[in-house]
Design a protein around this motif. Structure first.
Motif, short mmCIF file in Angstrom:
data_model
loop_
_atom_site.label_atom_id
_atom_site.label_comp_id
_atom_site.label_asym_id
_atom_site.label_seq_id
_atom_site.Cartn_x
_atom_site.Cartn_y
_atom_site.Cartn_z
N TRP A 154 -33.59 18.67 -34.03
CA TRP A 154 -32.96 19.68 -32.79
C TRP A 154 -33.78 20.51 -32.19
CZ3 TRP A 154 -28.49 20.38 -30.81
CH2 TRP A 154 -28.18 21.47 -30.31
N GLU A 155 -34.96 20.97 -32.76
CA GLU A 155 -36.05 21.87 -32.31
C GLU A 155 -36.80 20.99 -31.27
OE1 GLU A 155 -38.26 23.46 -35.49
OE2 GLU A 155 -36.83 25.01 -35.83
N ASN A 156 -36.90 19.74 -31.37
CA ASN A 156 -37.87 18.74 -30.46
C ASN A 156 -36.99 17.82 -29.61
OD1 ASN A 156 -40.56 19.47 -31.52
ND2 ASN A 156 -39.93 18.54 -33.16
N ARG A 157 -35.60 18.22 -29.61
CA ARG A 157 -34.54 17.20 -29.00
C ARG A 157 -35.05 17.25 -27.34
NH1 ARG A 157 -32.00 21.78 -29.17
NH2 ARG A 157 -30.86 22.48 -27.59
N LYS A 158 -35.48 18.23 -26.82
CA LYS A 158 -35.62 18.33 -25.26
C LYS A 158 -36.81 17.56 -25.08
CE LYS A 158 -32.77 22.32 -24.59
NZ LYS A 158 -32.83 23.76 -24.41
N ASN A 159 -37.94 17.56 -26.12
CA ASN A 159 -39.03 17.00 -25.51
C ASN A 159 -39.22 15.50 -25.96
OD1 ASN A 159 -40.13 19.53 -25.32
ND2 ASN A 159 -40.79 19.68 -27.43
N SER A 198 -24.48 18.49 -26.58
CA SER A 198 -25.73 18.31 -27.42
C SER A 198 -25.22 18.82 -28.82
CB SER A 198 -26.71 19.31 -26.95
OG SER A 198 -27.45 18.87 -25.84
N VAL A 199 -24.61 20.07 -28.66
CA VAL A 199 -24.10 20.33 -30.29
C VAL A 199 -23.08 19.19 -30.92
CG1 VAL A 199 -22.70 22.35 -31.43
CG2 VAL A 199 -24.73 22.73 -29.76
N HIS A 200 -22.16 18.99 -29.96
CA HIS A 200 -21.30 17.90 -30.24
C HIS A 200 -21.98 16.56 -30.80
CE1 HIS A 200 -17.45 15.68 -30.67
NE2 HIS A 200 -17.93 14.77 -29.89
N TYR A 201 -23.11 16.11 -30.07
CA TYR A 201 -23.80 15.04 -30.34
C TYR A 201 -24.40 15.23 -31.76
CZ TYR A 201 -26.88 11.06 -30.40
OH TYR A 201 -27.58 9.98 -30.80
N PHE A 202 -25.20 16.44 -31.98
CA PHE A 202 -26.01 16.80 -33.12
C PHE A 202 -24.99 16.71 -34.57
CE2 PHE A 202 -27.62 19.53 -36.33
CZ PHE A 202 -28.80 19.14 -36.39
N ASN A 203 -23.56 17.41 -34.16
CA ASN A 203 -22.73 17.49 -35.13
C ASN A 203 -22.42 15.90 -35.72
OD1 ASN A 203 -22.86 20.08 -35.42
ND2 ASN A 203 -21.08 20.39 -34.26
N LYS A 204 -22.23 15.09 -34.81
CA LYS A 204 -21.80 13.67 -34.99
C LYS A 204 -22.98 12.93 -35.74
CE LYS A 204 -20.00 9.57 -32.84
NZ LYS A 204 -19.71 8.90 -34.33
N LEU A 205 -23.93 13.13 -35.31
CA LEU A 205 -25.23 12.60 -35.95
C LEU A 205 -25.32 13.16 -37.31
CD1 LEU A 205 -27.92 10.70 -34.98
CD2 LEU A 205 -28.91 12.91 -34.16
N PHE A 206 -25.36 14.43 -37.44
CA PHE A 206 -25.68 14.95 -38.66
C PHE A 206 -24.39 14.33 -39.67
CE2 PHE A 206 -24.76 18.16 -42.15
CZ PHE A 206 -26.05 18.32 -42.42
N ASN A 207 -23.16 14.28 -39.33
CA ASN A 207 -22.06 13.75 -40.17
C ASN A 207 -22.31 12.40 -40.31
OD1 ASN A 207 -20.85 16.12 -40.22
ND2 ASN A 207 -19.26 15.90 -38.53
N ASP A 208 -22.70 11.64 -39.64
CA ASP A 208 -22.88 10.01 -39.74
C ASP A 208 -24.10 9.70 -40.70
OD1 ASP A 208 -20.71 9.62 -38.13
OD2 ASP A 208 -22.01 8.95 -36.25
N TYR A 209 -25.18 10.47 -40.41
CA TYR A 209 -26.46 10.12 -41.16
C TYR A 209 -26.70 10.81 -42.34
CZ TYR A 209 -27.11 6.81 -37.43
OH TYR A 209 -26.81 5.65 -36.61
#
Length: 188
Positions: free
Chosen positions: A47-52, A6-17
């Motif tokens: 990030w706070e709502n990703r699980k929902n 999740s953290v790795h995906y979020f970091n990639k998403l952040f860096n890409d967008y």
């Protein structure tokens, strides 16, 4: 997805967008720092709502929706502030116009006419002695409320009451002249 993924995906998403979304937001809010704050908040909301979110949700679209809504809120806030400032400026202009018209319509001979002086004198004579005395000390001798209160052994609230009472009676007695003055101000 485990925590590391999740953290790795979020970091990639952040860096890409991140930069793209900041450029998008900057195009609307026109302030780089505000745009960066909006985009950072949008990523935080994701990030706070990703699980929902549903598994088939589109994270970049979700984040961009948050960015769009925050930009809208920011711009609407600016619009409301500008409307309020415009109304304040219009009100200030109106007051200035009234003051200008008032000075233009002001006739010192009329203001100091015997008729008005008689009405003021008569009104002051009709007031209770203490009210008249308080008013005269304040308006004719220039004493402060505190000084009058001390001299007459009264509270400041009592002085305020007597001044208010005298002014109210004077306004009532001079009402015809006040209406005439207002008429001159607005229709001059």
């Amino acid at each position: 997805m485990d925590s590391f993924s999740s953290v790795h995906y979020f970091n990639k998403l952040f860096n890409d967008y991140y930069d793209r979304f900041v450029r998008f937001a900057s195009g609307y809010v026109r302030e780089r720092q505000v745009a960066e704050d909006i985009v950072s908040e949008a990523f935080t909301v994701y990030w706070e709502n990703r699980k929902n979110l549903s598994p088939d949700s589109n994270p970049p679209a979700y984040i961009l929706s948050v960015v769009k809504n925050r930009c809208l809120n920011h711009l609407q806030h600016i619009q409301v502030r500008q409307r309020a400032e415009k109304e304040i400026n219009e009100h200030t202009e109106w007051l200035l116009s009234i003051k200008i018209n008032s000075l233009q319509a002001c006739d010192p001979d009329f203001i100091f006419s015997d008729e008005i002086e008689k009405i003021v004198a008569s009104t002051l004579e009709s007031l209770p002695q203490k009210t008249r005395q308080v008013f005269m000390l304040n308006r004719y001798q220039g004493l402060s409320y505190r000084d009058i209160a001390s001299q007459m052994d009264l509270s400041i609230k009592a002085i305020e009451f007597h001044i208010s009472k005298a002014l109210s009676q004077l306004r009532f007695s001079l009402r015809d002249f006040i209406y005439l003055l207002l008429f001159l101000l607005y229709f001059h």
